[in-house]
Design a protein around this motif. Structure first.
Motif, PDB file in Angstrom:
ATOM      1  N   ALA A  41      -2.028  12.029  29.442  1.00  0.00           N
ATOM      2  CA  ALA A  41      -2.753  12.872  28.462  1.00  0.00           C
ATOM      3  C   ALA A  41      -2.350  12.298  27.113  1.00  0.00           C
ATOM      4  CB  ALA A  41      -2.098  14.358  28.750  1.00  0.00           C
ATOM      5  N   SER A  42      -1.132  12.150  26.985  1.00  0.00           N
ATOM      6  CA  SER A  42      -0.928  11.614  25.371  1.00  0.00           C
ATOM      7  C   SER A  42      -1.272  10.446  25.106  1.00  0.00           C
ATOM      8  CB  SER A  42       0.733  11.512  25.386  1.00  0.00           C
ATOM      9  OG  SER A  42       1.640  12.864  25.606  1.00  0.00           O
ATOM     10  N   LEU A  43      -1.349   9.540  26.192  1.00  0.00           N
ATOM     11  CA  LEU A  43      -1.822   8.299  25.927  1.00  0.00           C
ATOM     12  C   LEU A  43      -3.403   8.281  25.484  1.00  0.00           C
ATOM     13  CD1 LEU A  43      -1.696   4.967  26.071  1.00  0.00           C
ATOM     14  CD2 LEU A  43      -2.322   5.214  28.440  1.00  0.00           C
ATOM     15  N   VAL A  44      -4.084   9.070  26.241  1.00  0.00           N
ATOM     16  CA  VAL A  44      -5.642   9.141  26.076  1.00  0.00           C
ATOM     17  C   VAL A  44      -5.736  10.026  24.735  1.00  0.00           C
ATOM     18  CG1 VAL A  44      -7.526  10.619  26.737  1.00  0.00           C
ATOM     19  CG2 VAL A  44      -6.207   9.419  28.396  1.00  0.00           C
ATOM     20  N   SER A  45      -4.972  10.888  24.244  1.00  0.00           N
ATOM     21  CA  SER A  45      -5.109  11.604  23.120  1.00  0.00           C
ATOM     22  C   SER A  45      -4.807  10.543  21.961  1.00  0.00           C
ATOM     23  CB  SER A  45      -3.851  12.572  22.786  1.00  0.00           C
ATOM     24  OG  SER A  45      -4.275  13.729  23.786  1.00  0.00           O
ATOM     25  N   PHE A  46      -3.706   9.722  21.898  1.00  0.00           N
ATOM     26  CA  PHE A  46      -3.405   8.668  21.054  1.00  0.00           C
ATOM     27  C   PHE A  46      -4.648   7.811  20.895  1.00  0.00           C
ATOM     28  CE2 PHE A  46       0.058  10.151  19.363  1.00  0.00           C
ATOM     29  CZ  PHE A  46       1.350  10.133  20.539  1.00  0.00           C
ATOM     30  N   THR A  47      -5.214   7.390  21.891  1.00  0.00           N
ATOM     31  CA  THR A  47      -6.245   6.577  22.103  1.00  0.00           C
ATOM     32  C   THR A  47      -7.466   6.855  21.319  1.00  0.00           C
ATOM     33  OG1 THR A  47      -5.553   5.441  24.117  1.00  0.00           O
ATOM     34  CG2 THR A  47      -7.774   4.866  23.520  1.00  0.00           C
ATOM     35  N   LEU A  48      -7.845   8.020  21.540  1.00  0.00           N
ATOM     36  CA  LEU A  48      -9.047   8.937  20.952  1.00  0.00           C
ATOM     37  C   LEU A  48      -8.925   8.871  19.326  1.00  0.00           C
ATOM     38  CD1 LEU A  48     -10.086  11.306  23.670  1.00  0.00           C
ATOM     39  CD2 LEU A  48     -11.069   9.258  23.251  1.00  0.00           C
ATOM     40  N   LEU A  49      -7.657   9.528  19.122  1.00  0.00           N
ATOM     41  CA  LEU A  49      -7.396   9.918  17.773  1.00  0.00           C
ATOM     42  C   LEU A  49      -7.134   8.378  16.847  1.00  0.00           C
ATOM     43  CD1 LEU A  49      -4.782  12.526  18.029  1.00  0.00           C
ATOM     44  CD2 LEU A  49      -7.229  12.648  17.078  1.00  0.00           C
ATOM     45  N   GLY A  50      -6.830   7.362  17.739  1.00  0.00           N
ATOM     46  CA  GLY A  50      -6.448   6.243  17.055  1.00  0.00           C
ATOM     47  C   GLY A  50      -8.014   5.458  16.659  1.00  0.00           C
ATOM     48  N   ALA A  51      -8.859   5.823  17.449  1.00  0.00           N
ATOM     49  CA  ALA A  51     -10.144   5.248  17.230  1.00  0.00           C
ATOM     50  C   ALA A  51     -10.771   5.440  15.876  1.00  0.00           C
ATOM     51  CB  ALA A  51     -11.105   5.503  18.469  1.00  0.00           C
ATOM     52  N   CYS A  52     -10.634   6.723  15.596  1.00  0.00           N
ATOM     53  CA  CYS A  52     -11.281   6.988  14.070  1.00  0.00           C
ATOM     54  C   CYS A  52     -10.395   7.336  13.173  1.00  0.00           C
ATOM     55  CB  CYS A  52     -12.104   8.419  14.346  1.00  0.00           C
ATOM     56  SG  CYS A  52     -11.026   9.761  15.158  1.00  0.00           S
ATOM     57  N   ALA A  53      -9.084   6.771  13.086  1.00  0.00           N
ATOM     58  CA  ALA A  53      -8.235   7.167  11.907  1.00  0.00           C
ATOM     59  C   ALA A  53      -8.173   6.283  10.924  1.00  0.00           C
ATOM     60  CB  ALA A  53      -6.808   7.403  12.536  1.00  0.00           C
ATOM     61  N   ASN A  54      -8.679   5.082  10.821  1.00  0.00           N
ATOM     62  CA  ASN A  54      -8.169   4.162   9.835  1.00  0.00           C
ATOM     63  C   ASN A  54      -9.522   4.356   8.796  1.00  0.00           C
ATOM     64  OD1 ASN A  54      -7.343   2.308   8.215  1.00  0.00           O
ATOM     65  ND2 ASN A  54      -7.662   0.307   9.854  1.00  0.00           N
ATOM     66  N   PRO A  56      -2.919   8.647  13.241  1.00  0.00           N
ATOM     67  CA  PRO A  56      -2.581   7.651  14.171  1.00  0.00           C
ATOM     68  C   PRO A  56      -3.732   6.596  13.780  1.00  0.00           C
ATOM     69  CG  PRO A  56      -3.782   9.099  15.557  1.00  0.00           C
ATOM     70  CD  PRO A  56      -3.567   9.897  14.337  1.00  0.00           C
ATOM     71  N   VAL A  57      -3.427   5.100  13.804  1.00  0.00           N
ATOM     72  CA  VAL A  57      -4.219   4.051  13.458  1.00  0.00           C
ATOM     73  C   VAL A  57      -4.150   3.085  14.543  1.00  0.00           C
ATOM     74  CG1 VAL A  57      -2.503   3.095  12.280  1.00  0.00           C
ATOM     75  CG2 VAL A  57      -4.735   2.775  11.599  1.00  0.00           C
ATOM     76  N   LYS A  58      -5.271   2.481  14.635  1.00  0.00           N
ATOM     77  CA  LYS A  58      -5.258   1.190  15.706  1.00  0.00           C
ATOM     78  C   LYS A  58      -5.155  -0.044  14.749  1.00  0.00           C
ATOM     79  CE  LYS A  58      -7.846   2.065  19.849  1.00  0.00           C
ATOM     80  NZ  LYS A  58      -8.945   1.914  20.529  1.00  0.00           N
ATOM     81  N   LEU A 101      -0.472   3.052  16.009  1.00  0.00           N
ATOM     82  CA  LEU A 101       0.747   3.445  15.520  1.00  0.00           C
ATOM     83  C   LEU A 101       0.749   4.954  15.217  1.00  0.00           C
ATOM     84  CD1 LEU A 101       0.272   0.457  14.579  1.00  0.00           C
ATOM     85  CD2 LEU A 101       2.360   0.719  13.843  1.00  0.00           C
ATOM     86  N   MET A 102       1.683   5.584  15.408  1.00  0.00           N
ATOM     87  CA  MET A 102       1.921   7.392  15.063  1.00  0.00           C
ATOM     88  C   MET A 102       3.142   7.422  14.623  1.00  0.00           C
ATOM     89  SD  MET A 102       0.230   9.763  15.526  1.00  0.00           S
ATOM     90  CE  MET A 102       0.681  11.602  15.363  1.00  0.00           C
ATOM     91  N   GLY A 133      12.239  16.053  14.669  1.00  0.00           N
ATOM     92  CA  GLY A 133      12.866  14.609  14.200  1.00  0.00           C
ATOM     93  C   GLY A 133      11.743  14.085  13.940  1.00  0.00           C
ATOM     94  N   GLU A 134      12.093  12.537  13.743  1.00  0.00           N
ATOM     95  CA  GLU A 134      11.014  11.774  13.373  1.00  0.00           C
ATOM     96  C   GLU A 134      10.835  10.523  14.367  1.00  0.00           C
ATOM     97  OE1 GLU A 134       9.878  11.888  10.355  1.00  0.00           O
ATOM     98  OE2 GLU A 134      11.313  13.341   9.649  1.00  0.00           O
ATOM     99  N   ALA A 135       9.450  10.389  15.132  1.00  0.00           N
ATOM    100  CA  ALA A 135       9.216   9.655  16.185  1.00  0.00           C
ATOM    101  C   ALA A 135       8.350   8.437  15.474  1.00  0.00           C
ATOM    102  CB  ALA A 135       9.003  10.069  17.396  1.00  0.00           C
ATOM    103  N   PHE A 136       8.759   7.192  15.413  1.00  0.00           N
ATOM    104  CA  PHE A 136       7.520   6.189  15.052  1.00  0.00           C
ATOM    105  C   PHE A 136       7.247   5.393  16.254  1.00  0.00           C
ATOM    106  CE2 PHE A 136      10.410   7.277  11.536  1.00  0.00           C
ATOM    107  CZ  PHE A 136       9.504   7.342  10.542  1.00  0.00           C
ATOM    108  N   VAL A 137       6.150   5.649  16.633  1.00  0.00           N
ATOM    109  CA  VAL A 137       5.516   5.086  17.964  1.00  0.00           C
ATOM    110  C   VAL A 137       4.642   3.941  17.789  1.00  0.00           C
ATOM    111  CG1 VAL A 137       4.267   5.908  19.853  1.00  0.00           C
ATOM    112  CG2 VAL A 137       5.597   7.309  18.688  1.00  0.00           C
ATOM    113  N   MET A 138       4.818   2.768  18.507  1.00  0.00           N
ATOM    114  CA  MET A 138       3.978   1.706  18.566  1.00  0.00           C
ATOM    115  C   MET A 138       3.421   1.567  20.217  1.00  0.00           C
ATOM    116  SD  MET A 138       4.667  -1.975  17.258  1.00  0.00           S
ATOM    117  CE  MET A 138       3.231  -3.444  17.409  1.00  0.00           C
ATOM    118  N   LEU A 139       2.057   1.814  20.554  1.00  0.00           N
ATOM    119  CA  LEU A 139       1.801   2.061  21.791  1.00  0.00           C
ATOM    120  C   LEU A 139       0.438   0.945  22.112  1.00  0.00           C
ATOM    121  CD1 LEU A 139       1.737   3.605  24.483  1.00  0.00           C
ATOM    122  CD2 LEU A 139       0.133   5.094  23.534  1.00  0.00           C
TER     123      LEU A 139
END
Length: 148
Positions: free
Chosen positions: A5-18, A120-122, A132-133, A139-145
């Protein structure tokens, strides 16, 4: 299921964030520098992530089956790496409002592009697409997926 579910959310959000860009800022935060060195500079395979993490004090890593994790001695910096798929650097809460902009600047340098305006951004990094998120909850979490 939660991970999917997180992966799908990041993917969808990343598609329109940049949408748009911003000026770069200096990358001064040690945790963003660690993310740059450990994740951005070892992409796309992350094969060297663990050895680079040693330079940031992460001396031991543990294979958890789904990924390898590690921390520095005082647990103020952590990593999670799934070779070829994801790289995450975590830290305790930082009182720095520019962390997301620093992350985006570091990513833009690695991608050879303009600095995105938000996460998030692709981005294409080392010839492959990544999301990237920056998550600041607890805390801080820097994510590259890598999107699947």
């Amino acid at each position: 299921m939660k991970k999917f579910a997180s992966l799908v959310s990041f993917t969808l959000l990343g598609a329109c964030a940049n949408l748009g860009s911003q000026p770069p800022v200096p990358v001064t935060s040690p945790v963003v520098q660690a993310f740059r060195d450990i994740c951005l500079q070892t992409a796309p395979s992350f094969a060297e992530a663990h050895s680079v993490a040693r330079q940031h004090g992460v001396s031991e890593v543990t294979d958890m089956g789904f990924a390898t994790i590690g921390f520095n001695a005082d647990k103020s910096l952590g990593i999670q790496v799934k070779a070829g798929h994801e790289c995450v650097v975590t830290s305790e809460v930082q009182e720095d409002a520019t962390l997301t902009r620093q992350l985006l600047t570091a990513a833009a340098v690695s991608a050879g592009t303009t600095v995105p305006s938000r996460v998030p951004v692709k981005m294409m990094i080392a010839g492959q697409q990544f999301i990237l998120m920056h998550d600041r909850k607890g805390g801080e979490a820097f994510v590259m997926l890598k999107p699947e």
